[in-house]
Design a protein around this motif. Structure first.
Motif, PDB file in Angstrom:
ATOM      1  N   GLU A  98       1.008   7.495   6.740  1.00 18.23           N
ATOM      2  CA  GLU A  98       2.171   6.997   6.005  1.00 18.23           C
ATOM      3  C   GLU A  98       2.025   7.266   4.517  1.00 18.23           C
ATOM      4  O   GLU A  98       2.981   7.690   3.844  1.00 18.23           O
ATOM      5  CB  GLU A  98       2.342   5.490   6.249  1.00 18.23           C
ATOM      6  CG  GLU A  98       2.747   5.122   7.656  1.00 18.23           C
ATOM      7  CD  GLU A  98       2.894   3.616   7.830  1.00 18.23           C
ATOM      8  OE1 GLU A  98       3.278   2.940   6.856  1.00 18.23           O
ATOM      9  OE2 GLU A  98       2.614   3.117   8.934  1.00 18.23           O
ATOM     10  N   HIS A  99       0.831   7.029   3.998  1.00 22.51           N
ATOM     11  CA  HIS A  99       0.580   7.235   2.567  1.00 22.51           C
ATOM     12  C   HIS A  99       0.718   8.698   2.173  1.00 22.51           C
ATOM     13  O   HIS A  99       0.990   8.994   1.003  1.00 22.51           O
ATOM     14  CB  HIS A  99      -0.821   6.739   2.206  1.00 22.51           C
ATOM     15  CG  HIS A  99      -0.988   5.266   2.355  1.00 22.51           C
ATOM     16  ND1 HIS A  99      -2.221   4.639   2.318  1.00 22.51           N
ATOM     17  CD2 HIS A  99      -0.079   4.269   2.560  1.00 22.51           C
ATOM     18  CE1 HIS A  99      -2.057   3.338   2.475  1.00 22.51           C
ATOM     19  NE2 HIS A  99      -0.770   3.095   2.631  1.00 22.51           N
ATOM     20  N   GLN A 100       0.545   9.589   3.124  1.00 17.43           N
ATOM     21  CA  GLN A 100       0.686  11.025   2.849  1.00 17.43           C
ATOM     22  C   GLN A 100       2.141  11.479   2.911  1.00 17.43           C
ATOM     23  O   GLN A 100       2.630  12.178   2.021  1.00 17.43           O
ATOM     24  CB  GLN A 100      -0.154  11.832   3.841  1.00 17.43           C
ATOM     25  CG  GLN A 100      -1.648  11.602   3.749  1.00 17.43           C
ATOM     26  CD  GLN A 100      -2.229  12.047   2.422  1.00 17.43           C
ATOM     27  OE1 GLN A 100      -1.907  13.130   1.924  1.00 17.43           O
ATOM     28  NE2 GLN A 100      -3.085  11.227   1.837  1.00 17.43           N
ATOM     29  N   ALA A 119       9.369  -0.205   1.551  1.00 19.57           N
ATOM     30  CA  ALA A 119       7.938   0.053   1.730  1.00 19.57           C
ATOM     31  C   ALA A 119       7.279  -1.249   2.194  1.00 19.57           C
ATOM     32  O   ALA A 119       6.744  -2.008   1.388  1.00 19.57           O
ATOM     33  CB  ALA A 119       7.318   0.552   0.429  1.00 19.57           C
ATOM     34  N   ARG A 161       1.488   6.269  -7.224  1.00 21.65           N
ATOM     35  CA  ARG A 161       0.366   7.126  -7.633  1.00 21.65           C
ATOM     36  C   ARG A 161       0.724   8.600  -7.481  1.00 21.65           C
ATOM     37  O   ARG A 161       0.371   9.418  -8.337  1.00 21.65           O
ATOM     38  CB  ARG A 161      -0.884   6.774  -6.828  1.00 21.65           C
ATOM     39  CG  ARG A 161      -1.467   5.420  -7.218  1.00 21.65           C
ATOM     40  CD  ARG A 161      -2.728   5.096  -6.445  1.00 21.65           C
ATOM     41  NE  ARG A 161      -3.284   3.819  -6.867  1.00 21.65           N
ATOM     42  CZ  ARG A 161      -3.570   2.806  -6.058  1.00 21.65           C
ATOM     43  NH1 ARG A 161      -3.343   2.925  -4.750  1.00 21.65           N
ATOM     44  NH2 ARG A 161      -4.075   1.686  -6.524  1.00 21.65           N
ATOM     45  N   TYR A 201       5.111   9.696   3.082  1.00 20.70           N
ATOM     46  CA  TYR A 201       6.219   8.995   2.422  1.00 20.70           C
ATOM     47  C   TYR A 201       6.495   9.559   1.026  1.00 20.70           C
ATOM     48  O   TYR A 201       7.644   9.902   0.721  1.00 20.70           O
ATOM     49  CB  TYR A 201       5.949   7.495   2.386  1.00 20.70           C
ATOM     50  CG  TYR A 201       7.196   6.627   2.441  1.00 20.70           C
ATOM     51  CD1 TYR A 201       8.475   7.180   2.536  1.00 20.70           C
ATOM     52  CD2 TYR A 201       7.101   5.242   2.426  1.00 20.70           C
ATOM     53  CE1 TYR A 201       9.610   6.369   2.603  1.00 20.70           C
ATOM     54  CE2 TYR A 201       8.228   4.432   2.492  1.00 20.70           C
ATOM     55  CZ  TYR A 201       9.473   4.996   2.570  1.00 20.70           C
ATOM     56  OH  TYR A 201      10.594   4.202   2.635  1.00 20.70           O
ATOM     57  N   LEU A 203      -1.459   4.300   9.117  1.00 15.04           N
ATOM     58  CA  LEU A 203      -1.167   3.962   7.729  1.00 15.04           C
ATOM     59  C   LEU A 203      -1.660   5.038   6.767  1.00 15.04           C
ATOM     60  O   LEU A 203      -0.999   5.344   5.770  1.00 15.04           O
ATOM     61  CB  LEU A 203      -1.799   2.613   7.371  1.00 15.04           C
ATOM     62  CG  LEU A 203      -1.445   2.042   5.990  1.00 15.04           C
ATOM     63  CD1 LEU A 203       0.053   1.793   5.858  1.00 15.04           C
ATOM     64  CD2 LEU A 203      -2.222   0.751   5.746  1.00 15.04           C
ATOM     65  N   GLU A 204      -2.795   5.637   7.068  1.00 12.06           N
ATOM     66  CA  GLU A 204      -3.286   6.739   6.233  1.00 12.06           C
ATOM     67  C   GLU A 204      -2.263   7.873   6.180  1.00 12.06           C
ATOM     68  O   GLU A 204      -2.048   8.484   5.128  1.00 12.06           O
ATOM     69  CB  GLU A 204      -4.616   7.263   6.777  1.00 12.06           C
ATOM     70  CG  GLU A 204      -5.779   6.295   6.622  1.00 12.06           C
ATOM     71  CD  GLU A 204      -7.053   6.831   7.245  1.00 12.06           C
ATOM     72  OE1 GLU A 204      -7.018   7.954   7.820  1.00 12.06           O
ATOM     73  OE2 GLU A 204      -8.085   6.140   7.176  1.00 12.06           O
ATOM     74  N   SER A 249       0.822  -1.220   0.000  1.00 14.33           N
ATOM     75  CA  SER A 249       0.000   0.000   0.000  1.00 14.33           C
ATOM     76  C   SER A 249       0.850   1.261   0.000  1.00 14.33           C
ATOM     77  O   SER A 249       0.513   2.244  -0.677  1.00 14.33           O
ATOM     78  CB  SER A 249      -0.967   0.005   1.192  1.00 14.33           C
ATOM     79  OG  SER A 249      -0.283   0.171   2.425  1.00 14.33           O
ATOM     80  N   ASN A 250       1.963   1.261   0.723  1.00 13.07           N
ATOM     81  CA  ASN A 250       2.848   2.431   0.677  1.00 13.07           C
ATOM     82  C   ASN A 250       3.509   2.565  -0.686  1.00 13.07           C
ATOM     83  O   ASN A 250       3.666   3.668  -1.206  1.00 13.07           O
ATOM     84  CB  ASN A 250       3.915   2.342   1.776  1.00 13.07           C
ATOM     85  CG  ASN A 250       3.509   3.073   3.038  1.00 13.07           C
ATOM     86  OD1 ASN A 250       3.059   4.210   2.980  1.00 13.07           O
ATOM     87  ND2 ASN A 250       3.661   2.428   4.176  1.00 13.07           N
ATOM     88  N   ALA A 264       1.003   4.110  -2.953  1.00 12.57           N
ATOM     89  CA  ALA A 264       0.840   5.540  -2.673  1.00 12.57           C
ATOM     90  C   ALA A 264       1.971   6.344  -3.301  1.00 12.57           C
ATOM     91  O   ALA A 264       1.752   7.434  -3.842  1.00 12.57           O
ATOM     92  CB  ALA A 264       0.791   5.776  -1.159  1.00 12.57           C
ATOM     93  N   ILE A 265       3.183   5.803  -3.254  1.00 11.78           N
ATOM     94  CA  ILE A 265       4.333   6.484  -3.854  1.00 11.78           C
ATOM     95  C   ILE A 265       4.193   6.539  -5.367  1.00 11.78           C
ATOM     96  O   ILE A 265       4.385   7.593  -5.992  1.00 11.78           O
ATOM     97  CB  ILE A 265       5.637   5.778  -3.448  1.00 11.78           C
ATOM     98  CG1 ILE A 265       5.879   5.902  -1.939  1.00 11.78           C
ATOM     99  CG2 ILE A 265       6.831   6.358  -4.219  1.00 11.78           C
ATOM    100  CD1 ILE A 265       6.887   4.901  -1.395  1.00 11.78           C
TER     101      ILE A 265
END
Length: 205
Positions: A178-180, A91, A20, A182, A175-176, A13-14, A17-18
């Protein structure tokens, strides 16, 4: 072109996010930054299909196929180096890297850890934060060094610990964040030297 190699072990998931963020913010055209590959140490990692769906090249190096941790890390270092990385991003890569790997990519190796380092290095961070009575928890993007979870801190995000929290509910909120942070920390790290103010973590501190 500044190539990024992302290492995963699980759902990715991380990593997603990176990727995307890189695609949506057009890192390649605007900053000369490209996600070159995603490499997993687990053949069944869900993040492999996710990366392929996002158009990223993938590779598997099953750590179980190697006799020692050092043998695996040597092979991993060779696979990563083939992409000429400006940055190697962990990640959800669930391996403690040996000096063989860390020293080769020193100064261009990042990780995200699910606590506000230096508090709670290692595993089970969310339950440990709850058990300690912490009012806040969070996550930390940091440089990777030979010592576990003690490298220079690049960015952190704070999440309140609620009275009703379990390790699982706290982990989901962290985790939310982390997605922001990282993707933001990665972009800042790679752009850090563009205006002559140094390079890497040294100009972020």
């Amino acid at each position: 072109m500044k190539n990024i190699v992302i290492l995963i072990s699980g759902g990715g998931s991380n990593m997603a996010a990176i990727v995307r963020a890189a695609q949506q913010q057009d890192w390649q055209e605007r900053h000369g930054i490209r996600i070159a590959a995603v490499i997993s140490n687990r053949p069944g990692a869900g993040g492999l299909a996710l990366a392929q769906g996002l158009g990223i090249a993938t590779q598997v190096l099953d750590h179980k196929a190697y006799a020692t941790r050092e043998d695996f890390d040597a092979a991993l270092a060779q696979a990563v180096a083939a992409h000429d990385p400006a940055l190697v991003v962990l990640a959800g890569f669930m391996r403690v890297l040996t000096p063989i790997f860390v020293e080769r990519f020193a100064g261009r190796l990042l990780n995200i850890h699910p606590s506000l380092l230096p508090a709670f290095p290692g595993l089970d961070t969310h339950q440990r934060a709850i058990d300690a009575g912490c009012k806040v928890a969070g996550c930390t993007v940091h440089e990777v060094t030979a010592e576990l979870d003690v490298g220079p801190i690049l960015e952190q995000a704070v999440v309140p610990v609620l009275p009703c929290d379990s390790a699982q509910t706290l982990a989901a909120r962290v985790l939310e964040q982390e997605h922001q942070i990282y993707p933001r920390a990665i972009l800042a790290f790679l752009r850090c030297g563009e205006d002559g103010q140094g390079a890497g973590a040294s100009c972020l501190r």
